[in-house]
Design an enzyme around this catalytic site. Structure first.
Site, PDB file in Angstrom:
ATOM      1  N   PHE A   1      31.090  11.747  84.269  1.00 48.08           N
ATOM      2  CA  PHE A   1      31.754  10.761  85.141  1.00 48.08           C
ATOM      3  C   PHE A   1      31.713  11.308  86.566  1.00 48.08           C
ATOM      4  CE2 PHE A   1      33.700  10.610  80.934  1.00 48.08           C
ATOM      5  CZ  PHE A   1      33.609   9.264  80.581  1.00 48.08           C
TER       6      PHE A   1
ATOM      7  N   ASP B   1      26.720   9.645  84.975  1.00 50.12           N
ATOM      8  CA  ASP B   1      27.596   8.506  85.303  1.00 50.12           C
ATOM      9  C   ASP B   1      26.841   7.240  84.909  1.00 50.12           C
ATOM     10  OD1 ASP B   1      30.216   8.264  87.435  1.00 50.12           O
ATOM     11  OD2 ASP B   1      29.090   6.405  87.055  1.00 50.12           O
TER      12      ASP B   1
ATOM     13  N   ASP C   1      35.948  13.437  83.956  1.00 47.53           N
ATOM     14  CA  ASP C   1      36.850  12.772  84.908  1.00 47.53           C
ATOM     15  C   ASP C   1      36.654  11.254  84.793  1.00 47.53           C
ATOM     16  OD1 ASP C   1      38.525  12.219  87.034  1.00 47.53           O
ATOM     17  OD2 ASP C   1      37.047  12.750  88.571  1.00 47.53           O
TER      18      ASP C   1
ATOM     19  N   CYS D   1      43.494   9.698  85.017  1.00 49.94           N
ATOM     20  CA  CYS D   1      44.129   9.070  86.191  1.00 49.94           C
ATOM     21  C   CYS D   1      44.941   7.845  85.774  1.00 49.94           C
ATOM     22  CB  CYS D   1      43.090   8.740  87.262  1.00 49.94           C
ATOM     23  SG  CYS D   1      41.772   7.677  86.696  1.00 49.94           S
TER      24      CYS D   1
HETATM   25  C1  LIG Z   1      37.373   8.696  88.310  1.00 51.33           C
HETATM   26  S1  LIG Z   1      35.731   8.309  88.707  1.00 51.33           S
HETATM   27  C2  LIG Z   1      34.963   9.867  88.764  1.00 51.33           C
HETATM   28  C3  LIG Z   1      35.183  10.613  90.043  1.00 51.33           C
HETATM   29  C4  LIG Z   1      34.322  11.836  90.212  1.00 51.33           C
HETATM   30  N1  LIG Z   1      34.398  12.727  89.104  1.00 51.33           N
HETATM   31  C5  LIG Z   1      34.677  12.546  91.497  1.00 51.33           C
HETATM   32  O1  LIG Z   1      34.946  13.750  91.463  1.00 51.33           O
HETATM   33  O2  LIG Z   1      34.696  11.896  92.537  1.00 51.33           O
HETATM   34  C6  LIG Z   1      35.129   7.638  87.215  1.00 51.33           C
HETATM   35  C7  LIG Z   1      33.613   7.432  87.148  1.00 51.33           C
HETATM   36  O3  LIG Z   1      33.295   7.071  85.799  1.00 51.33           O
HETATM   37  C8  LIG Z   1      32.193   6.179  85.810  1.00 51.33           C
HETATM   38  N2  LIG Z   1      32.215   5.509  84.489  1.00 51.33           N
HETATM   39  C9  LIG Z   1      33.087   4.573  84.054  1.00 51.33           C
HETATM   40  N3  LIG Z   1      32.846   4.280  82.749  1.00 51.33           N
HETATM   41  C10 LIG Z   1      31.798   5.056  82.358  1.00 51.33           C
HETATM   42  C11 LIG Z   1      31.083   5.224  81.135  1.00 51.33           C
HETATM   43  N4  LIG Z   1      31.407   4.543  80.040  1.00 51.33           N
HETATM   44  N5  LIG Z   1      30.070   6.105  81.111  1.00 51.33           N
HETATM   45  C12 LIG Z   1      29.722   6.805  82.218  1.00 51.33           C
HETATM   46  N6  LIG Z   1      30.368   6.700  83.407  1.00 51.33           N
HETATM   47  C13 LIG Z   1      31.384   5.835  83.470  1.00 51.33           C
HETATM   48  C14 LIG Z   1      32.419   5.322  87.030  1.00 51.33           C
HETATM   49  O4  LIG Z   1      31.169   4.808  87.473  1.00 51.33           O
HETATM   50  C15 LIG Z   1      33.043   6.327  88.018  1.00 51.33           C
HETATM   51  O5  LIG Z   1      32.046   6.883  88.849  1.00 51.33           O
END
Ligand SMILES: C[S@@+](CC[C@H](N)C(=O)[O-])C[C@H]1O[C@@H](n2cnc3c(N)ncnc32)[C@H](O)[C@@H]1O
Length: 398
Positions: free
Chosen positions: A231, A253, A302, A342
């Site tokens: 993520f 991601d 994350d 979160c």
């Molecule tokens: C909380 S953010 C991550 C923030 C990042 N780790 C940072 O340090 O800025 C959550 C991320 O999860 C991704 N995401 C959501 N569902 C997902 C999935 N099923 N598989 C992969 N990525 C996913 C979103 O695109 C987003 O970029």
């Protein structure tokens, strides 16, 4: 001018310290959408002033508990206090970034401002902050002690639907076409796409946790220096680890746009050769990687919030258990797992409980080193548990 009268339960709730009044706790409501109104208890005793919402379950968000109507000076003092706090935290470096104003936690309901170098990104999350937007931005620009090149309103988050507000994305001062370059005091450099990126363009809340997690990249004696940033969004957990010596970083991601962001940020930090990106739906992808025997010295997970409210907390529990079970299966013995939630509706205790379940099911010993929250420019107001949303657990896995 309108006014709100609470029920007895509403009065007790307000006196208990929470700054929101729910629609169910209102006895009489005479107020326009977004209006700043005085709030009274059932015996007409003044409880303060707040911003009214005609649509949301959160019918009033208190600005002050004083009987006196907030004036321009009141709002100015609140914004000044928010900016001074960031200054005291050493976060107003010319080219740096921070959350400059943190909405309800700083008695500025719904009004959030993130700063990326000389560009400010404003988010409005309720009817009251929409009504006050131009005024608050005007005061903000009077107060900030640095040159502001541009101000963008990025009010396009899903929570606006609860307030029956349309998405709104608009330049309020100047404009920038290219991504904004941020250079942090620790020499981390990254670009922020303020118009198309997630939230205001970047996840500022994990700043400190990324710096700490990066330090675990080489903490495994005879380790491989491999790190998995799951993520990843723009890749900064992984890039911090690569800057601290990780040899091989894989960022994952599901959002395709992250590939270019990770590539640019890795390049800007001189770690492009060590950092890769793959697009993947992680709930499936991590299971496959465990099956194929992949392993890493440091794994970061994350994910987005699994629960947006308390009703979704049970489903979220399964999600966190499953995800962390898979993540634990990818950590080398003696390595580290940094895992975040979160979801404000999942308490710190519940989250640790989900990690305990995952550790038990994995058959591994996992040691909880510490649990951190969001960076300090995302203040947690006691009495407003919703402001205490981020949990980031650091585990050693043997
Ligand atoms: C909380 S953010 C991550 C923030 C990042 N780790 C940072 O340090 O800025 C959550 C991320 O999860 C991704 N995401 C959501 N569902 C997902 C999935 N099923 N598989 C992969 N990525 C996913 C979103 O695109 C987003 O970029």
């Amino acid at each position: 001018m309108g006014r709100i009268t609470t029920s007895g339960k509403g009065r007790r709730w307000v006196l208990g310290g929470h700054p929101w009044i729910y629609a169910d706790d209102i006895a009489q409501r005479d107020a326009k959408p977004g209006e700043l109104v005085p709030v009274f208890g059932p015996n007409d005793e003044p409880l303060g002033w707040g911003l009214h919402s005609s649509a949301s379950r959160i019918a009033v968000r208190l600005v002050t508990r004083s009987a006196e109507q907030p004036k321009r000076d009141t709002w100015r003092a609140l914004i000044q206090r928010a900016v001074d706090t960031r200054s005291a935290l050493g976060l107003l470096d010319e080219r740096g970034s921070c959350r400059l104003v943190s909405g309800d936690a700083e008695h500025l309901p719904g009004f959030v401002v993130d700063r990326y170098a000389d560009v400010l990104v404003v988010q409005s999350g309720c009817q009251g902050s929409d009504a006050l937007r131009d005024f608050l931005v005007e005061v903000l620009l009077e107060v900030v002690p640095f040159e502001v090149r541009a101000v963008l309103e990025r009010s396009d988050s899903g929570v606006r639907r609860l307030e029956e507000l349309e998405p709104r994305v608009e330049w309020l001062k100047g404009s920038v076409d290219e991504p904004v370059l941020v250079e942090e005091p620790d020499e981390l450099v990254y670009e922020v796409d303020v118009t198309h990126g997630h939230k205001t363009g970047h996840y500022l809340d994990q700043r400190d946790n990324r710096a700490v997690a990066g330090g675990y990249a080489l903490a495994v004696p005879d380790g491989t220096g491999r790190m998995l940033d799951a993520f990843s969004y723009d890749g900064l957990f992984g890039i911090q680890a690569a800057r601290r010596g990780a040899e091989d970083v894989l960022c994952l991601d599901q959002a395709a746009a992250c590939e270019e962001r990770v590539r640019r940020n890795a390049e800007l930090n001189g770690v492009a050769k060590k950092v890769r990106f793959e697009k993947a739906d992680l709930m499936q992808d991590l299971r496959r990687r465990v099956k194929e025997g992949e392993s890493y010295d440091l794994v970061v997970v994350d994910p987005p919030a699994f629960a947006r409210n308390r009703k979704e907390a049970a489903g979220a529990a399964r999600g966190y258990r499953e995800l962390n079970l898979r993540a634990l299966g990818l950590v080398n013995s003696g390595g580290h797992l940094v895992t975040a939630s979160c979801s404000f509706a999942v308490s710190r205790e519940s989250f640790i409980g989900h990690l305990e379940d995952a550790a038990r099911d994995s058959g591994r010993d996992a040691y909880l080193l510490h649990v951190a929250g969001a960076a300090h420019d995302h203040p947690v107001l006691l009495g407003l548990p919703e402001s205490n949303y981020l949990k980031c657990a650091f585990l050693r896995v043997v």
